[in-house]
Design a protein around this motif. Sequence first.
Motif, short mmCIF file in Angstrom:
data_model
loop_
_atom_site.label_atom_id
_atom_site.label_comp_id
_atom_site.label_asym_id
_atom_site.label_seq_id
_atom_site.Cartn_x
_atom_site.Cartn_y
_atom_site.Cartn_z
N VAL A 1 0.87 -1.18 0.00
CA VAL A 1 0.00 0.00 0.00
C VAL A 1 0.89 1.22 0.00
CG1 VAL A 1 -1.78 1.28 1.24
CG2 VAL A 1 -1.82 -1.23 1.25
N SER A 2 0.60 2.18 -0.86
CA SER A 2 1.39 3.41 -0.91
C SER A 2 1.24 4.18 0.39
CB SER A 2 0.95 4.27 -2.10
OG SER A 2 -0.38 4.74 -1.92
N PRO A 3 2.27 4.95 0.78
CA PRO A 3 2.22 5.67 2.07
C PRO A 3 1.34 6.93 2.00
CG PRO A 3 4.32 6.08 0.97
CD PRO A 3 3.59 5.08 0.13
N TYR A 4 0.31 6.95 2.80
CA TYR A 4 -0.53 8.14 2.95
C TYR A 4 -1.19 8.08 4.32
CZ TYR A 4 -4.38 5.00 1.60
OH TYR A 4 -5.27 3.96 1.54
N ALA B 1 3.07 -18.97 -12.33
CA ALA B 1 4.29 -19.36 -11.61
C ALA B 1 4.06 -19.47 -10.11
CB ALA B 1 5.41 -18.36 -11.89
N GLY B 2 2.97 -18.86 -9.62
CA GLY B 2 2.64 -18.94 -8.21
C GLY B 2 2.60 -17.62 -7.47
N SER B 3 2.90 -16.51 -8.14
CA SER B 3 2.84 -15.21 -7.48
C SER B 3 1.40 -14.76 -7.30
CB SER B 3 3.60 -14.15 -8.29
OG SER B 3 4.99 -14.32 -8.18
N SER B 4 1.15 -14.06 -6.19
CA SER B 4 -0.14 -13.40 -5.98
C SER B 4 0.12 -12.13 -5.17
CB SER B 4 -1.13 -14.31 -5.26
OG SER B 4 -0.62 -14.75 -4.02
N VAL B 5 -0.31 -11.00 -5.70
CA VAL B 5 0.04 -9.68 -5.16
C VAL B 5 -1.20 -8.80 -5.11
CG1 VAL B 5 1.43 -7.61 -5.48
CG2 VAL B 5 2.36 -9.83 -6.18
N THR B 6 -1.44 -8.18 -3.97
CA THR B 6 -2.53 -7.22 -3.81
C THR B 6 -1.93 -5.86 -3.50
OG1 THR B 6 -3.88 -8.99 -2.84
CG2 THR B 6 -4.71 -6.74 -2.64
N GLN B 7 -2.41 -4.81 -4.20
CA GLN B 7 -1.83 -3.48 -4.03
C GLN B 7 -2.91 -2.40 -4.00
OE1 GLN B 7 2.37 -3.04 -5.85
NE2 GLN B 7 1.15 -3.86 -7.52
N GLN B 8 -2.56 -1.30 -3.37
CA GLN B 8 -3.44 -0.13 -3.35
C GLN B 8 -2.58 1.13 -3.38
OE1 GLN B 8 -7.14 0.01 -1.01
NE2 GLN B 8 -6.16 1.60 0.21
N ARG B 9 -2.90 2.04 -4.32
CA ARG B 9 -2.17 3.31 -4.45
C ARG B 9 -3.17 4.46 -4.39
NH1 ARG B 9 1.57 3.99 -9.40
NH2 ARG B 9 -0.02 2.93 -10.62
N VAL B 10 -2.79 5.53 -3.70
CA VAL B 10 -3.59 6.75 -3.64
C VAL B 10 -2.74 7.90 -4.17
CG1 VAL B 10 -4.62 8.46 -2.09
CG2 VAL B 10 -5.11 6.03 -1.77
N ARG B 11 -3.33 8.75 -4.98
CA ARG B 11 -2.62 9.91 -5.50
C ARG B 11 -3.61 11.06 -5.71
NH1 ARG B 11 -2.47 5.78 -9.41
NH2 ARG B 11 -3.59 6.19 -11.36
N VAL C 1 1.09 14.20 -6.27
CA VAL C 1 1.90 13.33 -5.41
C VAL C 1 1.15 12.05 -5.07
CG1 VAL C 1 3.28 15.14 -4.31
CG2 VAL C 1 1.03 14.55 -3.38
N GLY C 2 1.91 11.07 -4.63
CA GLY C 2 1.34 9.85 -4.08
C GLY C 2 1.12 10.01 -2.59
N ARG C 3 0.22 10.87 -2.21
CA ARG C 3 -0.13 11.12 -0.81
C ARG C 3 -1.64 11.13 -0.67
NH1 ARG C 3 3.92 13.42 2.57
NH2 ARG C 3 5.81 14.09 1.50
N GLY C 4 -2.10 11.33 0.57
CA GLY C 4 -3.51 11.44 0.85
C GLY C 4 -3.93 12.88 1.05
N TRP C 5 -5.12 13.07 1.62
CA TRP C 5 -5.69 14.41 1.79
C TRP C 5 -4.85 15.30 2.69
CZ3 TRP C 5 -8.64 16.93 -1.22
CH2 TRP C 5 -9.28 18.10 -0.79
N GLU C 6 -3.97 14.70 3.51
CA GLU C 6 -3.09 15.49 4.36
C GLU C 6 -2.22 16.45 3.56
OE1 GLU C 6 -0.81 11.80 3.19
OE2 GLU C 6 -2.84 12.20 3.95
N TYR C 7 -2.01 16.17 2.28
CA TYR C 7 -1.19 17.03 1.43
C TYR C 7 -1.78 18.44 1.33
CZ TYR C 7 1.51 18.32 -2.80
OH TYR C 7 2.34 18.93 -3.72
N GLU D 1 10.36 5.08 -5.01
CA GLU D 1 10.49 6.42 -4.43
C GLU D 1 9.28 6.73 -3.54
OE1 GLU D 1 11.93 9.70 -3.26
OE2 GLU D 1 13.04 8.88 -4.98
N THR D 2 9.54 7.15 -2.30
CA THR D 2 8.45 7.48 -1.37
C THR D 2 7.59 8.61 -1.94
OG1 THR D 2 9.86 6.84 0.49
CG2 THR D 2 7.92 8.18 0.98
N HIS D 3 6.29 8.37 -2.02
CA HIS D 3 5.30 9.31 -2.54
C HIS D 3 5.42 9.54 -4.05
CE1 HIS D 3 4.20 9.99 1.58
NE2 HIS D 3 5.36 10.57 1.88
#
Length: 501
Positions: A121-124, A173-183, A210-216, A311-313
């Motif tokens: 999960v992206s940092p926000y 091949a066996g990979s399984s990935v769950t992701q969430q990004r906010v921008r 930016v890859g941030r949340g409403w705090e930006y 890269e962060t954010h």
Amino acid sequence: MQRVDDEFLALPLRSLADAALSAARAAGASHADLRVHRLLTQSIRLRDGRVQAVSDSSLLGLAVRVIVDGTWGFASNAELSAEIAATTARTAVQVAKTLRPLNRERVELAPEPVYDDVSWVSPYEIDPFAVPTPDKVALLTEYSGRLSASDGVDHTSASVLIVKEQTFYADSAGSSVTQQRVRLHPDLEAITVDQSSGVFETMRTLAPPVGRGWEYLTDGVWDWSTELARIPEWLAEKVKAPTVEPGPTDLVIDPSNLWLTIHESIGHATEYDRAIGYESAYAGTSFATPDKLGTLRYGTPIMNVTADRTETHGLASVGYDDDGVAGQRWDLVKDGILVGYQLDRVFAPRLGLPRSNGCSYADSPHHVPIQRMANVSLQPGADDIGTDELISRVANGIYIVGDKSWSIDMQRYNFQFTGQRFFRIRNGQLAGQLRDVAYQATTTDFWGSMEALGGPSTWRLGGAFNCGKAQPGQVAAVSHGCPSVLLRGVNILNTRTEAGQ
């Protein structure tokens, strides 16, 4: 610590993957992957403090890719059920079999470790979709009101674009990935109009997407108060500023402008598919062809450019790309020399590399993943030289702040860029603004004129939500970091006289 939304996790992700991958294998696929992709988008636009539009949209679907006898096949569907997933997989296999006679380049994927049941999960801090829309409108109204309250500001605009992107990837091949990004991308602009001539000038905030949340928009990440207070005075000065004298000029360029030059002249030029001619029908190829790898002098020896999916954010930051490859950081330009490209799992073996550097992305469940740009950034100098010190080294030049319009040729070589604000430099000091400024160069001449880099304290991330590529067209968000830089003898154009010719 944020986590993937329960609403997305409640989807039948595992059963979809089992059905699609089993059906693909049974139909003859040597490789198969499933991607469940959900996009939530909100756009809010104000004009002169009044709401012009508020729109919310969502997109959800599944996509299946397969390789059959060295040929890609792809199919997608908006319905999420095990039966549909299996049918979609069989359709993708049939597509691959149909295309096989036309395929002149056998698909071989670079190996990648298996990532079993991982999440990123992206940092926000504040989920912007959890903030009530009236509260978001109220904040934009307040910010717009600060601009419009100043003398000389005739109109204002304010907007914010918010995206939450969720994906589930699984492969044979066996990979399984769950992701969430906010921008999110906020934008506020002040406009002044000369009623007698009809000429207008604009000036907007420099806050990048930016890859941030409403705090930006609400805390100390960006100094909104200071910028909104100063924009009217900068705009008033710009209206009265003299026009620029064209010709070779020393420049100090702020990160708020330079990020776009990096995007166009380095980011796109080092996409490997572009460098070997795959994008010639749409957005051009690249002068930085593979035969120049390791020898092309891109710029001066102080030039070091990295590509980074971690890269962060960063807007292009991910835990894993749409090929199931873990995010990485690597060199594109080292000591001024071209040393790397941006690649996916198909292109890495063609360049002789053992592994992809994770640049596969699709902007929709109904688009096939293609090679897309990482966060491409110019690294700062080792010494923490400030922007003021760079300016102090210039006897007669221009300090450029903020991006605006641009133009570059189809090989990412000849270009020109304008900006938001242009300050005259006289004897190492800022001496008022100029108007009608554009800088023009070839890519290698421009970066070859870079004499000094600002230090880490001047390094900032810029970026864009709307980088376009491919047919059918896809859009990706990407960030670019850089310090302030000093360049000598860059050609300056007067946009007013150029337009009149």
